[in-house]
Design an enzyme around this catalytic site. Structure first.
Site, PDB file in Angstrom:
ATOM      1  N   GLU A 266      19.689  71.984  29.238  1.00  0.00           N
ATOM      2  CA  GLU A 266      18.371  72.203  28.622  1.00  0.00           C
ATOM      3  C   GLU A 266      17.674  73.270  29.453  1.00  0.00           C
ATOM      4  OE1 GLU A 266      17.506  71.114  25.852  1.00  0.00           O
ATOM      5  OE2 GLU A 266      18.755  69.367  25.482  1.00  0.00           O
ATOM      6  N   CYS A 300       9.072  73.852  28.605  1.00  0.00           N
ATOM      7  CA  CYS A 300      10.137  74.692  28.048  1.00  0.00           C
ATOM      8  C   CYS A 300       9.839  75.020  26.586  1.00  0.00           C
ATOM      9  CB  CYS A 300      11.496  74.026  28.196  1.00  0.00           C
ATOM     10  SG  CYS A 300      11.556  72.341  27.578  1.00  0.00           S
TER      11      CYS A 300
END
Length: 515
Positions: A266, A300
């Protein structure tokens, strides 16, 4: 240290000096150096951790492998009962744990509480999932044969988490992994060790009361110089989940891939919001603003780019400026309920913020607002910055990169096709959104020729994903998936089974092999 902070630490069992290794409910004496956790708002030391050594790690990982052989035989619903009780414990400690996130990470209190709620939600999700981790029954071409697929646990799952979601990402991975029969080894960010320690202290009673073997839930706090590449190279860990930058992910993939290990990556995001002329502007503006400035731009999924149709570009720009004008008065102590923007995680993050703005201007961008380090009473640590808007081109080198800061690039588009092309024309592919009330535009955006991101929204922020969907992205975002949907399969090994319940031995494809 003020009373609110000291009370929070006391309630969660955080001491002035803490041990950096737990096998579940037990804490194991460590032999590494001292790590200090710093309050990003003030620069003050919150508490210290005695980190683990390589020798400490070796003892822990050896035990984890042994314990896996026992844990995998527990029925999945029985494992999930442990997870259910963990969820209940998190509910009891939600306020204190959320507050600790605000103290150690700098998130505003609402976001700290929201992160704990994510943990609770994934516990609930995993409990239901434990009874439906199904395989597939397939039809065999051979008479009196049965064929099906099933899933078995992999073993020890390594979990490396980042500072910006210090405990929720651990829960996404851990709850799915353990209901599937795996055991976990958690290595949290060195910037946020206390939240990890607090979580293990919260779950300890549940593990003891349910006779969970020591070594199912492992926590190790160690510097990367001590536990870094050697952790990635360890063949006893079949899967490592890493949240971090693209650069970190490339390094991880090379090392783990060399030994044919599995990864869940990720990584970076460069998320865009497209605004079309038919958009509900009253909906679009607050959504964009939340996505851009929430967590001080350190998610993110933070909105980095706004791609606006040229017909409404000036209107959207002016409304964003008006919204941003309100924020300087709402920057401050993340524990204050009036605060909307807390600090950056540290001074290096502030330096990256200033550097990115300067680079964008040097490339021809126009600074609309921001580029300010907040000073004055309560801002002595110089980690608070003003959200920034820059008019830019999508092709700028700095726009092509992810900067973990509240910087928003405004970009013009001539059409939906142009906007989609710009959305996709970056190395990353995590989250994206389109603001429109035109059904044809929406369907084009969601088609195979639309957004190339792992998350494609309509009339919703790029930020704030629900746990029920698989979370992750494409391209340099890493391709991993965590949390909901069928993400649980990544923590399992897939097995195809063929059973012959007849008296003959027919071969596939009608092959004859007689002797």
């Amino acid at each position: 240290m003020n009373k609110i902070i000291s009370t929070t630490l006391h309630n969660l069992g955080i001491e002035d000096k803490n041990i950096g290794l737990s096998t579940g409910a037990k804490w194991v004496e460590t032999h590494g150096s001292i790590l200090s956790s710093e309050n990003p708002s003030t620069g003050e030391i919150i508490a210290e951790v005695k980190t683990a050594s390589v020798e400490d790690y070796e003892i822990m990982i050896s035990n984890a492998n042994l314990v896996f052989k026992e844990w995998r035989h527990w029925p999945a619903p029985q494992r999930a009962e442990v997870v259910r009780q963990i969820g209940m414990k998190l509910r009891e400690h939600k306020e204190d744990l959320g507050r600790l996130i605000s103290i150690e990470v700098g998130k505003i209190l609402q976001e700290g509480m929201g992160e704990v709620q994510e943990m609770i939600d994934i516990c609930d999700f995993a409990v239901g999932l434990s009874r439906s981790m199904n395989g597939v029954m397939l039809r065999s071409e051979r008479p009196s044969h049965k064929m099906y697929e099933q899933y078995h646990p992999l073993g020890v799952i390594g979990i490396v988490t980042s500072f910006n979601f210090p405990i929720a990402v651990w829960a996404w991975n851990t709850m799915l992994a353990v209901i599937g029969g795996n055991v976990v080894v958690w290595k949290p960010s060195s910037k946020t060790p206390l939240t990890a320690i607090a979580v293990h202290k919260i779950i300890a009673d549940v593990l003891v009361e349910n006779n969970v073997p020591e070594g199912v839930f492992n926590l190790i706090i160690a510097k990367s110089s001590v536990l870094g590449d050697n952790f990635l190279e360890d063949k006893r860990i079949p899967l490592i989940s890493v949240t971090g930058s693209t650069k970190v992910g490339q390094h991880v993939a090379q090392i783990v891939g060399k030994r044919f290990g599995k990864t869940i990556l990720e990584l970076g995001g460069n998320n865009a919001a497209i605004v079309m002329p038919s958009a509900n502007i009253d909906m679009a503006i607050p959504s964009i603003v939340f996505g851009a400035v929430g967590t001080a731009g350190q998610r993110c999924t933070s909105t980095r780019r706004v791609i606006v149709h040229e017909k409404i570009y000036n209107e959207v720009r002016d409304l964003l400026i008006k919204a941003y004008e309100q924020f300087e008065a709402r920057i401050g102590n993340p524990l204050d309920s009036a605060t909307l923007i807390g600090p950056m995680i540290d001074k290096s993050a502030v330096s990256a913020y200033i550097s990115a703005i300067n680079e964008a201007i040097e490339e021809g961008g126009k600074l609309i607002c921001g580029k300010k380090i907040i000073s004055g009473v309560g801002f002595d640590n110089q980690t608070f910055v003003a959200p920034t808007i820059i008019e830019a081109e999508n092709s700028f080198k700095i726009v092509q990169e992810e900067t973990f800061a509240p910087i928003l690039y405004l970009i013009k588009a001539k059409s939906l096709e142009d906007a989609i092309a710009k959305n996709n024309d970056v190395p990353q592919g995590l989250s994206s959104t389109l603001f429109t009330t035109n059904m044809m535009e929406m369907e084009q955006w969601l088609s195979e020729g639309g957004s190339d991101c792992g998350i494609a929204n309509v009339n919703a922020s790029t930020s704030g994903a629900e746990i029920g969907g698989a979370f992750g992205g494409e391209k340099e975002t890493g391709g991993g998936r965590e949390s909901g949907s069928d993400s649980w399969k990544q923590y399992m090994r897939r097995q195809t089974v063929n059973i012959n319940y007849g008296s003959d031995l027919p071969l596939a494809q009608g092959i004859k092999f007689e002797f």
